[in-house]
Design a protein around this motif. Structure first.
Motif, PDB file in Angstrom:
ATOM      1  N   THR A 665       7.745  84.642  68.508  1.00 39.19           N
ATOM      2  CA  THR A 665       8.131  83.360  69.114  1.00 39.19           C
ATOM      3  C   THR A 665       7.425  83.172  70.443  1.00 39.19           C
ATOM      4  O   THR A 665       6.915  82.079  70.742  1.00 39.19           O
ATOM      5  CB  THR A 665       9.662  83.309  69.307  1.00 39.19           C
ATOM      6  N   MET A 666       7.417  84.233  71.259  1.00 34.23           N
ATOM      7  CA  MET A 666       6.715  84.172  72.551  1.00 34.23           C
ATOM      8  C   MET A 666       5.236  83.848  72.358  1.00 34.23           C
ATOM      9  O   MET A 666       4.650  83.078  73.126  1.00 34.23           O
ATOM     10  CB  MET A 666       6.842  85.514  73.286  1.00 34.23           C
ATOM     11  N   LEU A 667       4.625  84.424  71.315  1.00 33.82           N
ATOM     12  CA  LEU A 667       3.200  84.208  71.067  1.00 33.82           C
ATOM     13  C   LEU A 667       2.914  82.750  70.740  1.00 33.82           C
ATOM     14  O   LEU A 667       1.981  82.150  71.293  1.00 33.82           O
ATOM     15  CB  LEU A 667       2.731  85.115  69.929  1.00 33.82           C
ATOM     16  N   LEU A 668       3.700  82.142  69.840  1.00 31.89           N
ATOM     17  CA  LEU A 668       3.479  80.735  69.500  1.00 31.89           C
ATOM     18  C   LEU A 668       3.764  79.824  70.688  1.00 31.89           C
ATOM     19  O   LEU A 668       3.015  78.861  70.931  1.00 31.89           O
ATOM     20  CB  LEU A 668       4.364  80.335  68.304  1.00 31.89           C
ATOM     21  N   CYS A 669       4.821  80.130  71.423  1.00 32.08           N
ATOM     22  CA  CYS A 669       5.114  79.333  72.622  1.00 32.08           C
ATOM     23  C   CYS A 669       4.013  79.487  73.662  1.00 32.08           C
ATOM     24  O   CYS A 669       3.645  78.518  74.353  1.00 32.08           O
ATOM     25  CB  CYS A 669       6.460  79.763  73.210  1.00 32.08           C
ATOM     26  N   PHE A 670       3.475  80.692  73.767  1.00 33.01           N
ATOM     27  CA  PHE A 670       2.379  80.976  74.696  1.00 33.01           C
ATOM     28  C   PHE A 670       1.134  80.156  74.340  1.00 33.01           C
ATOM     29  O   PHE A 670       0.481  79.567  75.213  1.00 33.01           O
ATOM     30  CB  PHE A 670       2.110  82.479  74.648  1.00 33.01           C
ATOM     31  N   GLU A 672       1.126  77.328  72.593  1.00 32.63           N
ATOM     32  CA  GLU A 672       1.473  75.931  72.864  1.00 32.63           C
ATOM     33  C   GLU A 672       1.366  75.643  74.357  1.00 32.63           C
ATOM     34  O   GLU A 672       0.904  74.575  74.766  1.00 32.63           O
ATOM     35  CB  GLU A 672       2.898  75.654  72.375  1.00 32.63           C
ATOM     36  N   ASP A 673       1.811  76.588  75.170  1.00 32.11           N
ATOM     37  CA  ASP A 673       1.772  76.438  76.627  1.00 32.11           C
ATOM     38  C   ASP A 673       0.334  76.269  77.115  1.00 32.11           C
ATOM     39  O   ASP A 673       0.045  75.416  77.976  1.00 32.11           O
ATOM     40  CB  ASP A 673       2.416  77.667  77.261  1.00 32.11           C
ATOM     41  N   LEU A 674      -0.579  77.057  76.553  1.00 30.85           N
ATOM     42  CA  LEU A 674      -1.992  76.957  76.946  1.00 30.85           C
ATOM     43  C   LEU A 674      -2.589  75.610  76.572  1.00 30.85           C
ATOM     44  O   LEU A 674      -3.444  75.078  77.293  1.00 30.85           O
ATOM     45  CB  LEU A 674      -2.797  78.078  76.285  1.00 30.85           C
ATOM     46  N   GLU A 675      -2.168  75.043  75.437  1.00 30.17           N
ATOM     47  CA  GLU A 675      -2.717  73.755  74.999  1.00 30.17           C
ATOM     48  C   GLU A 675      -2.065  72.578  75.716  1.00 30.17           C
ATOM     49  O   GLU A 675      -2.731  71.579  75.999  1.00 30.17           O
ATOM     50  CB  GLU A 675      -2.533  73.596  73.487  1.00 30.17           C
ATOM     51  N   ARG A 676      -0.783  72.679  76.030  1.00 29.12           N
ATOM     52  CA  ARG A 676      -0.065  71.571  76.642  1.00 29.12           C
ATOM     53  C   ARG A 676      -0.342  71.433  78.136  1.00 29.12           C
ATOM     54  O   ARG A 676      -0.429  70.331  78.669  1.00 29.12           O
ATOM     55  CB  ARG A 676       1.451  71.749  76.449  1.00 29.12           C
ATOM     56  N   ASN A 677      -0.462  72.568  78.810  1.00 31.76           N
ATOM     57  CA  ASN A 677      -0.451  72.567  80.270  1.00 31.76           C
ATOM     58  C   ASN A 677      -1.743  73.135  80.847  1.00 31.76           C
ATOM     59  O   ASN A 677      -2.501  73.824  80.158  1.00 31.76           O
ATOM     60  CB  ASN A 677       0.759  73.365  80.775  1.00 31.76           C
ATOM     61  N   ASP A 678      -1.964  72.826  82.132  1.00 32.33           N
ATOM     62  CA  ASP A 678      -3.183  73.292  82.808  1.00 32.33           C
ATOM     63  C   ASP A 678      -2.895  73.965  84.138  1.00 32.33           C
ATOM     64  O   ASP A 678      -3.817  74.308  84.885  1.00 32.33           O
ATOM     65  CB  ASP A 678      -4.145  72.125  83.017  1.00 32.33           C
ATOM     66  N   GLY A 679      -1.626  74.134  84.493  1.00 31.40           N
ATOM     67  CA  GLY A 679      -1.280  74.812  85.738  1.00 31.40           C
ATOM     68  C   GLY A 679      -1.138  73.898  86.928  1.00 31.40           C
ATOM     69  O   GLY A 679      -0.864  74.370  88.042  1.00 31.40           O
TER      70      GLY A 679
END
Length: 704
Positions: A665-670, A672-679
């Protein structure tokens, strides 16, 4: 005209959504048709169970049946004190193994105990005491004043009784082989059956196929004795395995990085010790008489400790352990950079499990539900297999046109069959039936098996969605643990049952169909073992391999689809597609990280099993003083060792399955996080600072 922009092969990357804060709460029911189909299938399953329970009779499995179809030893019947089945003429039975499935064409009666002496009817009738003993192996109500020829003509008594022993509640000849290979029964080498003189070797031929079964039974009895002697120590070993697993999970919560490296080093050391121990045993046996015998020459032995007295066994163990050690070392060398990311994911998973401690106890619910499904399937299968009616057929020794035809015992003596065939008898043959229920009995068994797979896969899917929803709530909480919702496990379980029962049923249905096909292929392979068609066997093996691979792929895809269902609440097909595209857009990273984390978690299970296994080996083999008394009372020291090791692996797998689901779950969320956000301040990363550091990512603002 401008050329059309080509769409990415695996879909567009996720875009920023300011309203997305983790698992969506405003969702609707998905795959409703499959939900209705699953409910109807369950109702039909209950109907099949009720039908089986109303028609079945498990006594047919427990008790042997005499020639009248009565159960030997059944409580509450006149045969309650007669639990054993006695055959008038065992020579008419080709093999004792056949007696367990088909009826032997000779009269069978229930007796209190098997014959213990050698005695013929002609001799017994001359002595009142002998005849009194002999009569307990005759039909009930026999007139002992009749002539021997009359008793044999009417089929009231056997012509001879021989010393027998009970085996699966049936009296089988007590054969013994003396020096020189002479076969005897009760110290007799020959006996008379009717007017025919027979030799004990002839009887051995009639029962020779039972030798393997008898040996297997002896091994089984010794194993059972070992369990009765060591069950409390086995339970203690399983409790220790559970404590170690829980302790390991707790330590991972605070010392994930250190624990992973300690775990890797300890596994290498444990396997290294195994190699050293095997080598020392191999060297100690060198030069000893008989130690150079090969396993092939030794063959199958019931005393398994014999194998530990030959060099080849320890050499094989040493080679296997060396291969495992080399593979682990090579993986560690070439995947050292990916291991750092995997450790960071495990750290994050440790924090998630620490904040959602109730997740560690969820496997207990899964185990309970699976146990209920297994119990229902097993009981239904037994009742279905015993729901046939007794079928009686004509058995005779001379030529008769009515031979093997069905008959009714109540009216048999009034028919002309007994007149035309004087030696004919109407005996119980087998259980069957001619009704519609009996004709479609095989379909009910198939449906029982199919629903068993479907229900087990559904329970597993429910657990995966529940855990995924809870851990996704943790990941997408920006301020941890303040933003984590209350009771995440219960909330996730409620969402799964309320909205996504149909999607879980859909995914488990696909997997169940593949599993049933694999069972059918296994059945066909067993049938083709007798045939010599190599082409058919080759294609069957290829099909088995293909469906095995397909099942593994479907399991992987389902697992990730359930994570997407838990997060976004879409139907199964959409979730499976989105999960597949997300994984394919990051295929290299996903493949390596997934396998590395699986490998590290497997090492954790291996370490727990290794520690418990080594301790059990020293205890049950009497290597330490504390265990010498227990070791001396065992037939096979490996029985409790294997049991504890297997149980420890199951227990460790239960605890680590929560961890594995958390990591996935952490891996898929991780991703998604990289694609959705830029920091940026508007689109900050939700991942931990340790993950940001490893990936050279960071939020470009400071939070208070």
């Amino acid at each position: 005209m401008e050329p059309e922009e080509k769409k990415p092969k695996y879909g567009d990357s996720r875009t920023f959504d300011p309203n997305f804060k983790g698992p969506i709460h405003n969702r609707s029911c998905t795959d409703v048709l499959c939900c209705l189909l699953f409910i109807l299938a369950l109702l039909a399953y209950f109907a099949v169970g009720l039908l089986a329970w109303s028609q079945g009779d498990p006594r047919k499995v427990i008790y042997p049946t005499d020639s009248r179809g009565q159960f030997c030893g059944q409580i509450g019947t006149p045969l309650e004190k007669k639990p054993l089945l006695f055959y008038f003429n065992i020579m008419k039975c080709a093999s004792p193994l056949v007696l367990l499935e088909f009826q032997c064409p000779t009269t069978q009666i229930c007796v209190e105990k098997c014959p213990e002496r050698f005695l013929t009817l002609k001799k017994a009738i001359l002595n009142k005491e002998h005849m009194q003993y002999f009569s307990q192996f005759c039909k009930e109500g026999v007139d002992t004043t009749m002539m021997a020829t009359e008793l044999l003509r009417d089929g009231m008594c056997p012509s001879v009784i021989i010393p027998s022993r009970p085996f699966t509640r049936r009296c089988l000849p007590a054969l013994e082989t003396k020096k020189g290979g002479v076969v005897v029964i009760g110290n007799e080498t020959t006996f008379t059956s009717g007017d025919v003189n027979l030799n004990a070797t002839d009887l051995l031929e009639a029962t020779k196929k039972s030798n393997i079964v008898v040996e297997a039974r002896q091994v089984a009895m010794r194993i059972f004795e070992d369990y009765t002697q060591s069950w409390h120590w086995i339970l203690l070993g399983l409790v220790i395995a559970m404590v170690l697993s829980l302790l390991f999970i707790i330590l991972l919560r605070f010392l994930a990085g250190v624990m992973v490296w300690v775990m890797i080093i300890l596994v290498i050391l444990v396997i290294g010790y195994g190699i050293f121990h095997c080598y020392m045993q191999y060297a100690a046996l060198k030069g000893q008489p008989g130690s150079d015998v090969t396993i092939k020459d030794l063959g199958l032995q019931t005393d398994f400790s014999i194998y530990l007295q030959i060099q080849q066994t320890w050499l094989a163990f040493m080679i296997i352990l060396c291969i495992v050690e080399v593979v682990i070392l090579l993986l560690l060398i070439f995947l050292r950079k990916r291991i750092l990311i995997a450790i960071a994911l495990i750290k994050e998973a440790s924090k998630a499990v620490g904040h959602v401690m109730s997740s560690l106890f969820y496997p207990v619910l899964t185990f309970a539900l699976v146990s209920v499904v297994i119990a229902y399937w097993a009981v239904t299968a037994v009742f279905l297999s015993t729901s046939s009616e007794p079928v009686y057929k004509v058995f005779n020794t001379t030529e008769c046109e009515y031979s093997r035809q069905t008959c009714k015992p109540e009216t048999f003596n009034r028919t002309n069959i007994s007149a035309q065939c004087p030696d004919a008898e109407c005996l119980f043959a087998f259980y069957g039936g001619e009704t519609y229920y009996h004709k479609y009995l095989i379909l009910f068994q198939f449906y029982n098996l199919f629903l068993f797979f479907w229900c087990v896969n559904f329970v597993t899917a429910l657990g995966q969605v529940t855990l995924a929803g809870a851990f996704a709530s943790y990941y997408w909480a920006f301020k941890k643990p303040d933003d984590i919702p209350a009771f995440p496990i219960f909330s996730s379980l409620g969402r799964a049952l309320r909205y996504h029962t149909g999607s879980l049923a859909f995914g488990s249905l696909i997997l169940s169909i593949i599993q049933v096909i694999r069972v059918i292929l296994e059945y066909l392979e067993q049938k083709l073992k007798v045939a010599e068609n190599r082409v058919a066997k080759f294609f069957l093996t290829c099909l088995k391999c293909c469906f095995w691979c397909l099942e593994k792929c479907i399991r992987f895809l389902n697992r990730n689809a359930y994570i997407m269902i838990a997060i976004y609440g879409k139907n199964f097909c959409t979730s499976a597609k989105n999960a597949f595209f997300l994984l394919m857009r990051n295929i290299v990273r996903v493949f390596v990280l997934d396998k590395v984390t699986d490998f590290l978690l497997f090492l954790g299970k291996l370490l727990i099993v290794g520690i418990v296994g080594v301790c059990c080996f020293f205890f049950f083999s009497g290597k330490i003083k504390f265990g010498k008394e227990v070791a001396s009372s065992l037939n096979y020291c490996w029985v409790p060792i294997v049991t504890v090791v297997f149980g420890a692996y199951v227990i460790a797998s239960g605890f680590f399955s929560v961890y594995a689901m958390c990591v996935d779950t952490m891996l898929l969320c991780f991703l998604e996080d990289l694609e959705r956000n830029d920091g940026s301040e508007e689109r900050p990363y939700f991942m931990s600072k340790s993950l940001q550091k490893i990936l050279n990512k960071k939020n470009k603002f400071m939070t208070k």
